[in-house]
Design an enzyme around this catalytic site. Sequence first.
Site, short mmCIF file in Angstrom:
data_model
loop_
_atom_site.label_atom_id
_atom_site.label_comp_id
_atom_site.label_asym_id
_atom_site.label_seq_id
_atom_site.Cartn_x
_atom_site.Cartn_y
_atom_site.Cartn_z
N THR A 32 0.80 -1.23 0.00
CA THR A 32 0.00 0.00 0.00
C THR A 32 0.83 1.27 0.00
O THR A 32 0.28 2.35 -0.16
CB THR A 32 -0.95 0.03 1.21
OG1 THR A 32 -0.16 0.03 2.41
CG2 THR A 32 -1.90 -1.16 1.20
N HIS A 47 11.81 -4.36 2.15
CA HIS A 47 10.70 -5.30 2.30
C HIS A 47 10.66 -6.29 1.14
O HIS A 47 10.41 -7.48 1.34
CB HIS A 47 9.36 -4.55 2.41
CG HIS A 47 9.03 -4.11 3.78
ND1 HIS A 47 8.42 -4.93 4.69
CD2 HIS A 47 9.22 -2.93 4.42
CE1 HIS A 47 8.24 -4.27 5.83
NE2 HIS A 47 8.72 -3.06 5.70
#
Length: 168
Positions: A32, A47
């Site tokens: 997101t 990530h």
Amino acid sequence: MLTLVLGGARSGKSRFAQSLCEAGGRVVFVATARLDDDEMRARAAHHQQTRPKHWHTIEEPLEIARIVETRGADSDFVLIDCLTLWLSNLCWEHRDPSQDVLRTAASEEVSRLIAAASASNVIVVSNEVGYGLVPESPVGRVFRDLQGWLNQDLARAAGCVYQVVAKL
């Protein structure tokens, strides 16, 4: 089944949520974050390195329920990371309307997400923002309150809720 993973900043909640998907071969990862600056791009890159390469990543800053509706049935897991960044994006999109418009928009999207999660395995990562100081600004307090209410809505609907404090 809906699973909610809560935790503070840098608590390890994302790594923990990823570990819940290890048994799945078909994982859709919904990122997101908006990559608008170097610091966010570096966070996203970090990530990405921690996720298995065979996971399918969809970058979606706003329409998270649509991804679950369209991809949930053909996936072992849909992992949304994270609801807090999503809410920040939504706040930016609705920065001019009243707080009621923002709360309605957020509640409607989360309700759609909850409904879609009933037919698939969905894991939502979200920040626990209620343990910190009361924000100084009105907009900060609105954000904190709205995040708390959305976390409560998800927790009520979830089959499982995890509170991550310090994942090793």
